[in-house]
Structures are given as structure tokens and as C-alpha cells.
Design an enzyme around this catalytic site. Structure first.
Site, PDB file in Angstrom:
ATOM      1  N   THR A 241       0.849  -1.201   0.000  1.00  0.00           N
ATOM      2  CA  THR A 241       0.000   0.000   0.000  1.00  0.00           C
ATOM      3  C   THR A 241       0.884   1.251   0.000  1.00  0.00           C
ATOM      4  OG1 THR A 241      -0.134  -0.539   2.348  1.00  0.00           O
ATOM      5  CG2 THR A 241      -2.121  -0.858   1.052  1.00  0.00           C
ATOM      6  N   HIS A 242       0.448   2.276  -0.717  1.00  0.00           N
ATOM      7  CA  HIS A 242       1.276   3.473  -0.883  1.00  0.00           C
ATOM      8  C   HIS A 242       0.493   4.764  -0.667  1.00  0.00           C
ATOM      9  CE1 HIS A 242       4.435   0.801  -2.104  1.00  0.00           C
ATOM     10  NE2 HIS A 242       3.488   0.139  -2.737  1.00  0.00           N
ATOM     11  N   PRO A 243      -0.072   4.904   0.534  1.00  0.00           N
ATOM     12  CA  PRO A 243      -0.917   6.071   0.795  1.00  0.00           C
ATOM     13  C   PRO A 243      -0.164   7.396   0.674  1.00  0.00           C
ATOM     14  CG  PRO A 243      -0.392   4.915   2.845  1.00  0.00           C
ATOM     15  CD  PRO A 243       0.041   4.024   1.716  1.00  0.00           C
TER      16      PRO A 243
END
Ligand code: CA
Length: 315
Positions: A241-243
Site C-alpha cells: 500500500t502506498h498512501p
């Protein structure tokens, strides 16, 4: 190049967000807030990430608040080494960077820089909002001088990540989030729901990244080792995940937002089950004036391109 200050609790995806910011902006400085992992480890992680990027101009790193606004005494907020590894860097245990943090406090740096460049420095907020809220409290005149804050935080009526109701950055310091949300500064919010829908890099994406065979891609693969496993086991997500990177990519290129709307957003600071939950009033049931531009759909392939471009450029 547009000027920014990036406020981060550097661990995991914060590092790739930092690389993205250094690629697309003139980063005036990096300020560290207590969040993901041990505070001094976060500082080291930011310094190491800057070394990986080796920007042409010196980028100072300032220490800010180690714990949320309302915490006193020996209490501590919840850190998340289980997500990012004990060093916050996928258990890569990199060497210490040569650059050291500056002597001054992060919020004094933010205030001085913003006052010296009125209307020019946007803030990229990828951590609990403690530093930014405290800067606003110390000198409210900065409100008029900050053109925009891009916030990775909250959710748009969706599942949280640290509790079912709340996203981590808003959960750690809801009082700070409330100050920032109601500050009057133009805000774009990219929530955890955008991250899970549009930022996940699956196995195939990781192969594409590995094939770049640059120092940037090598760093990415190392950093993401622990989170890959964690996401599968805890969030049932098949990939990383790459918020924070998504937030910075959007700030650099707003056309990555395929849908967005202005809504009234507020945050629960009490609540038996819902501390840190943020309300996005889509149907304007409160009748209050919208205060936040909320990102609702992202160009996923466009985001992947931005990510690959950043990693490709770090040789
Ligand atoms: Ca972060």
C-alpha cells in the site's frame, strides 16, 4: 519548481513519498512528527532516504513533536512496527546517513519558511497532524500564507486501518487533525480508501519495479518486504500500500484525481468506539460549508507511471 515542506513520520511508504517529493518539488525542508515508529528512528529514516535520492540542493530535516498534542507524562501513542518492520524500513537496517538533523524545532522552521515565502509553500502532510496544528497554534498568521495542504489521512465513509472506524494519522492525533481541518487553509484530502482502491502494487507491479534495476527500485523492494506480508495477513490485501506516495503524486499532478468533491469534513475526538473517525458529509446533512476537497477516484495506471518514473530516476 513548486515549493513544499513535507511533514512525515518516516517509515515504509513515507520514504517513497519523500523520493517522489524530491523528484517533483523544491523541498524546502522535511519535518518529522511522532507516528509510525520510534521518533529518532523516523529521523534517521528521513535522512537516509534523502541520501538515497542525493538531491542537488541540501534538504534540511527538522525534529518536531514526538507525541500527539494531548499526551502528557510518560504516555505514548501507538506505533506500528508490525506494519513497517522494527526499523520502519522493512527490517533492512540501513547504515546511518552522514547528514544530521538541524538544531531548530520543526514548527519554528515551518513558521519562518512560510512567513518568508507568503503564498508559495504548500504543505504535504503524510503523518499525524501534530506539527502542523502546533505551528498554526503558535502563529495563526501563517494560515493566510499557506496556499494549500495536501493531507494523507482519514477515510471517506470507509473502513479504517488502525481501528475499524479510524485511519492511523487521524487516529493518533485527532485534536491536531481538527485544528488543521478547521483552519481555513485550502485542503485536499486523500484518504485510506483511495490508497486501498488505487495504490496497491501487486506481485506483477513489483516485478515491473524490480526490472528497473536502479538504486531507487532496489530501495523500494527492500522497504516493502514487511508490509507485503502484513497486508496479506491483516488487511487481506494482495500487495503493498502506498498512501503517502499517492498523496505526493497527486499534489505533483492533480490530474491523477479522476473525481473529487468539496465536502464538510470533521473528526471525532471522543467516542467510545470512534475516536479519530472522520465524518465526510457527502449529502450535506449538517448544512455546513465544505472545508475539504476530497479525492474520490484516482487514475491508477497514471499513479503507477509516476512511481516508476521516480524510481527509475534514482540511479
Ligand atoms: Ca506517514
Amino acid at each position: 519548481m513548486r515549493k513544499v515542506i513535507i511533514d512525515t513520520d518516516t517509515a515504509g511508504d513515507d520514504t517513497i513519498a519523500l523520493l517522489t517529493a524530491l523528484h517533483h518539488f523544491k523541498v524546502e525542508g522535511v519535518t518529522i512528527t511522532g507516528g509510525n515508529v520510534d521518533f529518532n528512528q523516523e529521523v534517521e529514516n528521513a535522512l537516509y532516504t534523502i541520501q538515497v535520492a542525493s538531491p542537488k540542493e541540501y534538504v534540511p530535516v527538522y525534529k518536531g513533536y514526538e507525541v500527539p498534542m494531548t499526551i502528557t507524562g510518560n504516555e505514548h501513542h501507538q506505533t506500528v512496527e508490525d506494519v513497517h518492520g522494527s526499523d520502519g524500513m522493512g527490517d533492512a537496517f540501513f547504515e546511518k546517513a552522514t547528514q544530521r538533523p538541524e538544531a531548530g524545532h520543526a514548527i519554528d522552521f515551518i513558521i519562518e519558511k512560510v512567513k518568508a515565502n507568503p503564498g508559495e509553500i504548500a504543505l504535504l502532510a503524510i503523518a499525524p497532524l501534530t506539527n502542523i496544528a502546533m505551528a498554526i497554534k503558535k502563529d495563526p498568521t501563517i494560515i493566510a500564507d499557506i496556499p494549500h495542504i495536501y493531507i494523507m489521512g482519514g477515510t471517506n465513509n470507509s473502513l479504517g486501518n488502525i481501528t475499524p472506524a479510524a485511519e492511523y494519522n487521524f487516529y493518533v492525533d485527532p485534536e491536531a487533525a481538527r485544528i488543521v481541518l478547521h483552519s481555513g487553509i485550502p485542503i485536499t484530502m486523500v484518504g485510506w480508501d483511495m490508497c486501498t482502491k488505487y495504490s496497491i502494487m501487486d506481485e506483477e507491479d513489483h516485478q515491473d519495479i524490480e526490472k528497473l534495476a536502479t538504486a531507487g527500485s532496489d530501495f523500494f523492494i527492500k522497504i516493502n518486504k514487511v508490509v507485503l506480508k502484513f497486508n496479506k495477513e491483516v488487511h487481506r490485501l494482495n500487495g503493498t500500500t502506498h498512501p503517502d506516495t499517492l498523496l505526493v503524486a497527486i499534489a505533483a499532478n492533480e490530474s491523477l484525481m479522476n473525481a473529487l468533491n468539496h465536502y464538510y469534513v470533521d473528526i471525532e475526538t471522543r467516542g467510545e468506539l470512534t475516536r479519530g473517525y472522520n465524518m465526510v458529509d457527502i449529502n450535506n446533512r449538517t448544512g455546513k460549508i465544505p472545508n475539504v476537497r476530497v479525492c474520490e477516484v484516482v487514475d491508477r495506471e497514471g499513479f503507477k507511471e509516476v512511481l516508476l518514473d521516480v524510481l527509475r530516476a534514482i540511479e
